[in-house]
Design a protein around this motif. Sequence first.
Motif, PDB file in Angstrom:
ATOM      1  N   SER A 179       6.238  60.423  -8.872  1.00 42.04           N
ATOM      2  CA  SER A 179       4.694  60.732  -8.131  1.00 42.04           C
ATOM      3  C   SER A 179       4.814  62.242  -7.801  1.00 42.04           C
ATOM      4  CB  SER A 179       5.092  60.379  -6.678  1.00 42.04           C
ATOM      5  OG  SER A 179       6.184  60.667  -5.740  1.00 42.04           O
ATOM      6  N   ARG A 180       5.983  63.077  -8.163  1.00 37.86           N
ATOM      7  CA  ARG A 180       5.839  64.560  -8.127  1.00 37.86           C
ATOM      8  C   ARG A 180       5.717  65.296  -9.414  1.00 37.86           C
ATOM      9  NH1 ARG A 180       5.298  66.214  -2.805  1.00 37.86           N
ATOM     10  NH2 ARG A 180       5.928  64.455  -1.359  1.00 37.86           N
ATOM     11  N   PHE A 181       5.717  64.504 -10.420  1.00 36.57           N
ATOM     12  CA  PHE A 181       5.624  65.113 -11.853  1.00 36.57           C
ATOM     13  C   PHE A 181       4.383  66.077 -11.619  1.00 36.57           C
ATOM     14  CE2 PHE A 181       7.965  61.721 -14.600  1.00 36.57           C
ATOM     15  CZ  PHE A 181       9.311  62.438 -14.081  1.00 36.57           C
ATOM     16  N   TYR A 182       3.187  65.714 -11.595  1.00 34.52           N
ATOM     17  CA  TYR A 182       1.817  66.266 -11.749  1.00 34.52           C
ATOM     18  C   TYR A 182       1.161  66.812 -10.216  1.00 34.52           C
ATOM     19  CZ  TYR A 182       2.482  64.134 -16.156  1.00 34.52           C
ATOM     20  OH  TYR A 182       3.026  63.606 -17.204  1.00 34.52           O
ATOM     21  N   GLY A 183       1.903  68.096 -10.044  1.00 32.60           N
ATOM     22  CA  GLY A 183       1.262  68.666  -8.676  1.00 32.60           C
ATOM     23  C   GLY A 183       2.150  68.174  -7.489  1.00 32.60           C
ATOM     24  N   SER A 184       1.403  68.736  -6.270  1.00 32.89           N
ATOM     25  CA  SER A 184       2.115  68.507  -4.924  1.00 32.89           C
ATOM     26  C   SER A 184       0.831  67.914  -3.783  1.00 32.89           C
ATOM     27  CB  SER A 184       2.650  69.891  -4.230  1.00 32.89           C
ATOM     28  OG  SER A 184       1.540  70.865  -4.445  1.00 32.89           O
ATOM     29  N   TRP A 185       0.770  66.681  -4.211  1.00 31.54           N
ATOM     30  CA  TRP A 185      -0.372  65.956  -3.260  1.00 31.54           C
ATOM     31  C   TRP A 185      -0.346  66.208  -1.910  1.00 31.54           C
ATOM     32  CZ3 TRP A 185       2.385  62.461  -0.457  1.00 31.54           C
ATOM     33  CH2 TRP A 185       3.717  62.189  -1.118  1.00 31.54           C
ATOM     34  N   ASP A 186       1.015  66.510  -1.290  1.00 38.56           N
ATOM     35  CA  ASP A 186       1.120  66.846   0.158  1.00 38.56           C
ATOM     36  C   ASP A 186       1.028  68.331   0.462  1.00 38.56           C
ATOM     37  OD1 ASP A 186       3.381  67.611  -0.858  1.00 38.56           O
ATOM     38  OD2 ASP A 186       4.530  66.259   0.483  1.00 38.56           O
ATOM     39  N   GLY A 187       0.835  69.165  -0.591  1.00 40.86           N
ATOM     40  CA  GLY A 187       0.796  70.671  -0.511  1.00 40.86           C
ATOM     41  C   GLY A 187       2.215  71.542  -0.398  1.00 40.86           C
ATOM     42  N   VAL A 188       3.428  70.597  -0.792  1.00 44.74           N
ATOM     43  CA  VAL A 188       4.521  71.105  -0.507  1.00 44.74           C
ATOM     44  C   VAL A 188       4.664  71.422  -2.094  1.00 44.74           C
ATOM     45  CG1 VAL A 188       6.847  71.303   0.428  1.00 44.74           C
ATOM     46  CG2 VAL A 188       4.968  70.073   1.623  1.00 44.74           C
ATOM     47  N   ARG A 189       4.510  72.517  -2.742  1.00 46.80           N
ATOM     48  CA  ARG A 189       4.765  72.621  -4.289  1.00 46.80           C
ATOM     49  C   ARG A 189       6.330  72.491  -4.473  1.00 46.80           C
ATOM     50  NH1 ARG A 189       3.192  77.423  -6.810  1.00 46.80           N
ATOM     51  NH2 ARG A 189       3.356  78.576  -4.891  1.00 46.80           N
ATOM     52  N   GLU A 190       7.132  73.029  -3.611  1.00 48.33           N
ATOM     53  CA  GLU A 190       8.623  72.852  -4.144  1.00 48.33           C
ATOM     54  C   GLU A 190       9.105  71.556  -4.154  1.00 48.33           C
ATOM     55  OE1 GLU A 190       7.627  76.743  -1.921  1.00 48.33           O
ATOM     56  OE2 GLU A 190       7.150  74.669  -1.643  1.00 48.33           O
ATOM     57  N   ARG A 191       8.693  70.432  -3.354  1.00 49.13           N
ATOM     58  CA  ARG A 191       9.071  69.191  -3.411  1.00 49.13           C
ATOM     59  C   ARG A 191       9.038  68.624  -4.699  1.00 49.13           C
ATOM     60  NH1 ARG A 191       7.061  66.478   1.871  1.00 49.13           N
ATOM     61  NH2 ARG A 191       8.480  68.133   2.776  1.00 49.13           N
ATOM     62  N   GLY A 192       9.994  67.973  -5.254  1.00 46.01           N
ATOM     63  CA  GLY A 192      10.194  67.524  -6.530  1.00 46.01           C
ATOM     64  C   GLY A 192       9.871  68.337  -7.590  1.00 46.01           C
ATOM     65  N   TYR A 193      10.162  69.661  -7.323  1.00 42.63           N
ATOM     66  CA  TYR A 193      10.042  70.672  -8.514  1.00 42.63           C
ATOM     67  C   TYR A 193      11.162  71.668  -8.226  1.00 42.63           C
ATOM     68  CZ  TYR A 193       7.167  74.249 -10.956  1.00 42.63           C
ATOM     69  OH  TYR A 193       6.721  75.463 -11.735  1.00 42.63           O
ATOM     70  N   THR A 194      11.480  72.277  -7.068  1.00 41.39           N
ATOM     71  CA  THR A 194      12.442  73.317  -7.026  1.00 41.39           C
ATOM     72  C   THR A 194      13.541  72.817  -6.298  1.00 41.39           C
ATOM     73  OG1 THR A 194      11.333  74.693  -5.531  1.00 41.39           O
ATOM     74  CG2 THR A 194      10.945  75.165  -7.873  1.00 41.39           C
ATOM     75  N   ASP A 195      13.547  71.458  -5.543  1.00 47.22           N
ATOM     76  CA  ASP A 195      14.440  71.221  -4.709  1.00 47.22           C
ATOM     77  C   ASP A 195      15.545  70.240  -5.274  1.00 47.22           C
ATOM     78  OD1 ASP A 195      12.706  69.041  -4.889  1.00 47.22           O
ATOM     79  OD2 ASP A 195      12.328  68.754  -2.680  1.00 47.22           O
ATOM     80  N   TYR A 196      15.555  70.042  -6.572  1.00 48.50           N
ATOM     81  CA  TYR A 196      16.717  69.222  -6.903  1.00 48.50           C
ATOM     82  C   TYR A 196      18.018  70.030  -7.294  1.00 48.50           C
ATOM     83  CZ  TYR A 196      13.234  65.742  -8.699  1.00 48.50           C
ATOM     84  OH  TYR A 196      12.079  64.652  -8.563  1.00 48.50           O
ATOM     85  N   PRO A 197      18.975  69.260  -6.877  1.00 46.72           N
ATOM     86  CA  PRO A 197      20.446  69.740  -6.606  1.00 46.72           C
ATOM     87  C   PRO A 197      21.028  69.828  -8.058  1.00 46.72           C
ATOM     88  CG  PRO A 197      20.656  67.758  -5.944  1.00 46.72           C
ATOM     89  CD  PRO A 197      19.286  67.817  -6.215  1.00 46.72           C
ATOM     90  N   THR A 198      21.886  70.863  -8.189  1.00 47.09           N
ATOM     91  CA  THR A 198      22.751  70.770  -9.393  1.00 47.09           C
ATOM     92  C   THR A 198      24.015  69.870  -9.042  1.00 47.09           C
ATOM     93  OG1 THR A 198      24.226  72.604  -8.284  1.00 47.09           O
ATOM     94  CG2 THR A 198      22.424  73.074  -9.856  1.00 47.09           C
TER      95      THR A 198
END
Length: 393
Positions: free
Chosen positions: A350-369
């Motif tokens: 659900s986070r592949f194509y944009g930030s539907w809730d306005g939080v661009r980082e979510r599902g984009y830059t917040d995945y852990p190593t």
Amino acid sequence: MAPMTRNRGIPLEGVERTWVPDDVIALYYSQRASPGGLLITEGIPPSLEASGMPGVPGLFHDAQIEGWRKVVDKVHARGGFIYAQLWHAGRVTLPHFTGTEVVSASATPWETDEKFPFRTPAGEKVAYRDFPPVAMTAAHIANTTADFVRAAKSAIELGFDGVEINGGNGNLLDQFLHSNLNTRKDSYGGGSVETRSKFVLDLVAAVSAAIGPSNLAIRLEPAGLYQGTYGEERVETWSYLSRELASIYQGDNKLSYVHFIEPRFDRIEAEAERFNKTWSLPTVSNEPFRAIFKSAGIPCFSCGGWSDSNAQDAIVARWDGVVFAKWFASNPDLPERLRLGKPLHTYDRSRFYGSWDGVRERGYTDYPTWEEEEEEGNEGERAAATIANGAIN
């Protein structure tokens, strides 16, 4: 890493319909960079007309050039390589997001009621068929070629290690290659494999002349069914295109690589009757085309369906590169996880194509190593042990 549209660009203040990469996008790419690893950017429109979706940063404005320079510098700082993929969506655009008419090889309307995946600025969901394309004139084709050349030169000048042209995914070049979408009667027409391939070959020649063939790659999808690509003579068309590219770009002038998208057998099986009429070989595979490029010494990459469970198969099959998409989205350290046999983090589609809730980082830059995941797990274990010890005492 495969080119993945993520729709995280920010609007350029004071300029309509223009999106730029910022520090969040630079962080996303740098997280996925590794020494010697290759990242291919999301499709970058070389003009406003080419843009297929909102939130996709282009490469036709000075602010976009500076934004991509930040991305490139961050990737290089981690020892990685990065190619800019140039992309024109053709009939898969909407005037609401480009301010221009929709263009394609021909004025072929959509067969279905498929709707554009994003709402218009007015909040509407609209169907592609309500905004049919117009056929590109010869002058328009020349202008589009110039847009690609200009963007490719900008990419190299700002520091990208190379450029990949998207010739698959149902986009503009693909539309010229498919006879059901290309019904022209001129030298770019859909009546023969030679004329269907002319735009692709001319575009590659122009970009190659501008930046050098060793800095140029192309993505191809002979078995694709995306965006209404149901053209006849697939094997014949892509064999001719492959032979021409292999014969022109070889030796010291060979292309950087050819990036194949693997057949989607779920789609092929769902439309087997229609697809089988367009494929003249007993087996559906990219192998016949790869063999042509291999004979010219041009490296070939494979993208589609690869994971930690089967990536070794691509190595056994002697592909020169294995390209990952969704698993790279949720695993910024994917090469290291594969090397060490660490489990892959699941992705949030659900986070592949944009930030539907306005939080661009979510599902984009917040995945852990994997190291961060293990440390989090260890902290949880330590906390549980502390609680248990307290209960015992």
